[in-house]
Design a protein around this motif. Structure first.
Motif, short mmCIF file in Angstrom:
data_model
loop_
_atom_site.label_atom_id
_atom_site.label_comp_id
_atom_site.label_asym_id
_atom_site.label_seq_id
_atom_site.Cartn_x
_atom_site.Cartn_y
_atom_site.Cartn_z
N LYS A 1 -30.70 111.42 -20.60
CA LYS A 1 -31.60 110.46 -19.94
C LYS A 1 -31.67 110.77 -18.45
O LYS A 1 -30.70 111.26 -17.85
CB LYS A 1 -31.08 109.05 -20.14
CG LYS A 1 -31.20 108.59 -21.58
CD LYS A 1 -30.74 107.15 -21.76
CE LYS A 1 -31.20 106.66 -23.14
NZ LYS A 1 -30.51 105.46 -23.56
N CYS A 2 -32.79 110.40 -17.83
CA CYS A 2 -32.95 110.60 -16.38
C CYS A 2 -31.76 110.05 -15.62
O CYS A 2 -31.30 110.67 -14.65
CB CYS A 2 -34.24 109.94 -15.90
SG CYS A 2 -35.73 110.77 -16.49
N ARG A 3 -31.23 108.92 -16.05
CA ARG A 3 -30.11 108.31 -15.32
C ARG A 3 -28.89 109.23 -15.24
O ARG A 3 -28.03 109.05 -14.38
CB ARG A 3 -29.71 106.97 -15.96
CG ARG A 3 -29.08 107.14 -17.34
CD ARG A 3 -28.52 105.84 -17.89
NE ARG A 3 -27.72 106.12 -19.08
CZ ARG A 3 -27.44 105.23 -20.02
NH1 ARG A 3 -27.88 104.01 -19.92
NH2 ARG A 3 -26.71 105.58 -21.06
N SER A 4 -28.80 110.21 -16.16
CA SER A 4 -27.64 111.09 -16.19
C SER A 4 -27.73 112.23 -15.16
O SER A 4 -26.76 112.95 -14.96
CB SER A 4 -27.45 111.70 -17.58
OG SER A 4 -27.22 110.68 -18.53
N SER B 1 -30.73 112.14 -12.42
CA SER B 1 -31.82 112.01 -11.45
C SER B 1 -31.32 111.96 -10.00
O SER B 1 -32.07 112.31 -9.08
CB SER B 1 -32.70 110.80 -11.76
OG SER B 1 -31.94 109.63 -11.73
N GLN B 2 -30.07 111.57 -9.79
CA GLN B 2 -29.57 111.56 -8.40
C GLN B 2 -29.53 112.98 -7.83
O GLN B 2 -29.57 113.15 -6.62
CB GLN B 2 -28.25 110.78 -8.31
CG GLN B 2 -26.93 111.55 -8.26
CD GLN B 2 -26.71 112.49 -9.43
OE1 GLN B 2 -27.34 112.41 -10.49
NE2 GLN B 2 -25.82 113.44 -9.23
N CYS C 1 -38.82 112.74 -14.30
CA CYS C 1 -38.08 111.57 -13.81
C CYS C 1 -38.53 111.19 -12.41
O CYS C 1 -37.81 111.42 -11.43
CB CYS C 1 -36.57 111.86 -13.78
SG CYS C 1 -35.89 112.47 -15.31
N ASP D 1 -35.25 105.01 -16.28
CA ASP D 1 -33.97 105.71 -16.37
C ASP D 1 -33.71 106.29 -17.74
O ASP D 1 -32.79 107.08 -17.93
CB ASP D 1 -32.84 104.70 -16.10
CG ASP D 1 -32.48 104.65 -14.65
OD1 ASP D 1 -33.11 105.39 -13.87
OD2 ASP D 1 -31.57 103.88 -14.30
#
Ligand code: HEM
Ligand SMILES: *[C@@H]1O[C@H](CO)[C@@H](O)[C@H](O)[C@H]1NC(C)=O
Ligand SMILES: *[C@@H]1O[C@H](CO)[C@@H](O)[C@H](O)[C@H]1NC(C)=O
Ligand SMILES: *[C@@H]1O[C@H](CO)[C@@H](O)[C@H](O)[C@H]1NC(C)=O
Length: 327
Positions: free
Chosen positions: A199-202, A204-205, A232, A238
Motif C-alpha cells: 500500500k502507498c502508506r508503506s 509514500s514517505q 500515490c 493510503d
C-alpha cells in the motif's frame, strides 16, 4: 562380521533418527503414511484461489513469514480474537494488510475431509508457501513438516518482532539475526518481494518527505519516482496498491534484485539492501541479481531455515480442527 556391524550401525541410526524426531526435527516424510495426498490437496486449492486472485501466493508466503517470526512457526497468526486470545491479525504489521486467511481455511477444510485431525495449520502455511513460489515460476522443494499448532497468540510479539518497512538495515539485520537468520537469509528471503503488492502508506514517505528532509529518498531512480508519485499522489488514498516488483509483478524470479541494482526497490527496507554503502548485503544482492539460479538455491535454503524457527513438535501444541480457533 561386516554384516553384523552394518546391522548394528543401521539400528543405532534408526534409534538416533527416532530420538531426533521426538526432539523436534521436522521431516519431509512426516505425513507420508498419515496423509499421503497432502501436497496434492494443498496445491489444488492454491491453484484454484490463484485463478481468482493473482496475489494469492504472495499473501500466503507472507503469512508464513509473519507466523514464523512470532513465537515460531506455530500457526499463531491464524487465530481470531477469543477468550484469552489477542489476535495477531490486529497487530500493526498485519492489520488491513495480512490476507489469505480464507484460502488457509479452504485448505484446512479439504484436508479435514481426507485426513481428519492430522495436518497442522502451521504446516499448511509452509506447504502453501512452497506451492505459491513454484506456481509463480520459482523453485520447487521438499518441505520439512511435522509442526503442531499453538494454543496461544502473541499480539505484542507481532508488534515488536515483525520488521517495519521504515527500519534501518542495522535493525532489520538484528531482527533476522534474533531468529537465527544471517545476511544471506535476509537478502534471499526479501526476494519474496518479487511478487505481491504494498500500500502507498508503506512507502509514500520516500516519495515526498524522506526522513523529514522535505525531499524524496535519494536512492530512488527518478523515472520510478515519477511513476510512484502518480500511483500515490500527496493527499491520495493510503490504501492504493503498487507492485513490489515493477518489472514482473506476478512472477517469482530474480528481477527483485535487478530492480534494486537500478534503484527500483519499492520499500525503504528493500532498497537499503543495495544502497547502504559498505553493507555486506550489497554483494549478495549483486550475486542474486546476476544469477537467478543462485537466488533460487539460496531462497530454498533460507525458507527451510525460516520454517524451522521454534516449531512445536511431539506432544506440544495441538492439531487445530479450525485454523481460526484452538480446539
Ligand atoms: C526484510 C524485512 C521485511 C519487511 C520490512 C517487509 C515489509 C513488507 C511490507 C510493508 C509489505 C506491504 C504491506 C502492505 O502495504 O500492506 C510487504 C509485503 C509482502 N511481503 Fe514483506 N517484508 C519483509 C520480509 C518479507 C519476507 C521474509 C517475506 C517472505 C519470505 C515477505 C513476503 C512478502 C510478500 C509476498 C508481500 C506481498 C503480499 C501481498 O501482496 O499481499 N516479506 N512486506
Ligand atoms: C489426491 O487428491 C486428488 C484431489 O485433490 C485426487 O484427484 C487424487 O485421486 C488423490 N489421490 C489419492 C492417492 O488419494
Ligand atoms: C531500531 O531499533 C531500535 C531498538 O529496537 C528502535 O528504538 C528504533 O526505533 C529502530 N529504528 C527504526 C528506524 O525503526
Ligand atoms: C517534512 O516533515 C517534517 C516533519 O514531519 C516537517 O516538519 C516538514 O515541514 C516537512 N517538509 C515538507 C516539505 O513537507
Amino acid at each position: 562380521m561386516a554384516e553384523l556391524q552394518l546391522v548394528v550401525v543401521a539400528v543405532l541410526f534408526s534409534i538416533a533418527s527416532f530420538l531426533l524426531g521426538c526432539n523436534g526435527q521436522l521431516t519431509e516424510t512426516f505425513y507420508s503414511s498419515s496423509c499421503p495426498n497432502v501436497s496434492t490437496v494443498v496445491r489444488n486449492i492454491v491453484e484454484q484461489a490463484q485463478q481468482n486472485d493473482v496475489r494469492t501466493g504472495a499473501k500466503l508466503i507472507r503469512l508464513h513469514f509473519h507466523d514464523c517470526f512470532v513465537d515460531g512457526c506455530d500457526g499463531s497468526i491464524l487465530l481470531d480474537n477469543a477468550n484469552g486470545i489477542e489476535s495477531e491479525k490486529d497487530a500493526n504489521p498485519n492489520r488491513d494488510s495480512a490476507d489469505g486467511f480464507g484460502v488457509v481455511d479452504d485448505i484446512k477444510t479439504a484436508l479435514e475431509n481426507v485426513c481428519p485431525g492430522v495436518v497442522s495449520c502451521a504446516d499448511i502455511l509452509a506447504l502453501a508457501s512452497q506451492i505459491s513460489v513454484t506456481l509463480g515460476g520459482g523453485p520447487s522443494w521438499e518441505v520439512p513438516v511435522g509442526r503442531r499448532d499453538s494454543r496461544t497468540a502473541n499480539r505484542e510479539g507481532a508488534n515488536s518482532e515483525l520488521p517495519s518497512p521504515f527500519e534501518t538495515l542495522d535493525n532489520i539485520t538484528s531482527m533476522f539475526s534474533a531468529k537465527g537468520l544471517d545476511s544471506t537469509d535476509l537478502v534471499a528471503l526479501s526476494g519474496a518481494h518479487t511478487f505481491g503488492r504494498a500500500k502507498c502508506r508503506s512507502f509514500s514517505q520516500r516519495l515526498y518527505n524522506f526522513s523529514s528532509t522535505g525531499n524524496p529518498d535519494p536512492s530512488i531512480d527518478s523515472a520510478y519516482l515519477d511513476t510512484l508519485r502518480q500511483t500515490c499522489p500527496q493527499g491520495g488514498s493510503d490504501a492504493t496498491l503498487a507492485n513490489l516488483d515493477p518489472s514482473t509483478p506476478n512472477d517469482f524470479d530474480n528481477n527483485y534484485f535487478t530492480n534494486l541494482q537500478s534503484n527500483r526497490g519499492l520499500l525503504q527496507t528493500d532498497q537499503e539492501l543495495f544502497s547502504t554503502s559498505g553493507a555486506d548485503t550489497v554483494a549478495i544482492v549483486n550475486r542474486f541479481g546476476n544469477s537467478q539460479a543462485e537466488f533460487f538455491t539460496a531462497f530454498v535454503q533460507s525458507m527451510i531455515k525460516m520454517g524451522n524457527i521454534s516449531p512445536l513438535t511431539g506432544s506440544n501444541g495441538e492439531i487445530r480442527a479450525d485454523c481460526k480457533r484452538v480446539n
